[in-house]
Design an enzyme around this catalytic site. Structure first.
Site, PDB file in Angstrom:
ATOM      1  CB  VAL A   1     -34.396  61.246 -48.064  1.00 23.14           C
ATOM      2  CG1 VAL A   1     -34.987  62.130 -49.130  1.00 23.14           C
ATOM      3  CG2 VAL A   1     -34.368  61.932 -46.720  1.00 23.14           C
TER       4      VAL A   1
ATOM      5  CG  LEU B   1     -30.628  57.183 -40.444  1.00 20.34           C
ATOM      6  CD1 LEU B   1     -31.371  58.266 -39.687  1.00 20.34           C
ATOM      7  CD2 LEU B   1     -30.436  55.974 -39.551  1.00 20.34           C
ATOM      8  CG  HIS B   2     -30.100  59.218 -46.991  1.00 27.73           C
ATOM      9  ND1 HIS B   2     -29.006  58.505 -47.417  1.00 27.73           N
ATOM     10  CD2 HIS B   2     -31.174  58.481 -47.344  1.00 27.73           C
ATOM     11  CE1 HIS B   2     -29.400  57.390 -48.006  1.00 27.73           C
ATOM     12  NE2 HIS B   2     -30.724  57.356 -47.970  1.00 27.73           N
ATOM     13  CB  ALA B   3     -27.632  64.709 -45.198  1.00 24.29           C
TER      14      ALA B   3
END
Length: 100
Positions: free
Chosen positions: A15, A17-19
């Site tokens: 995913v 560098l997300h949440a």
């Protein structure tokens, strides 16, 4: 004279560098006294790596070459730890990536 360090690392996490990865990244960056910045290109723009809002706003997907730079005490240590975290896929296995 302040210590400075620069590094690059490939984001391989599904995913990017997300949440969750951003939270882990900024939390680790904050654990060092050095000023730490990230960019998606060597020429910038550069973002404060200790700011969750700015790190998430970078929207760095899988396959992005992440540029890091640090200045001050613990600069080399900070970048070493952050590069290791990214290389370890933010300590999330493939199971976490599928559920994101």
């Amino acid at each position: 004279m302040s210590a400075t360090a620069e590094a690059t690392v490939l984001i391989t996490h599904e995913v990017g560098l997300h949440a969750r990865p951003s939270v882990k990244f900024t939390k680790l960056a904050k654990s060092f006294s050095a000023q730490v910045e990230i960019a998606l290109a060597a020429s910038g723009p550069w973002f404060d790596a200790k700011s969750i809002v700015k790190v998430m706003a970078a929207k760095a997907p899988k396959g992005t070459m992440l540029h890091l730079r640090a200045t001050g005490d613990e600069a080399k240590e900070a970048l070493g730890a952050l590069v290791d975290l990214v290389r370890r896929d933010f300590d999330e296995g493939a199971d976490h990536a599928r559920s994101a």
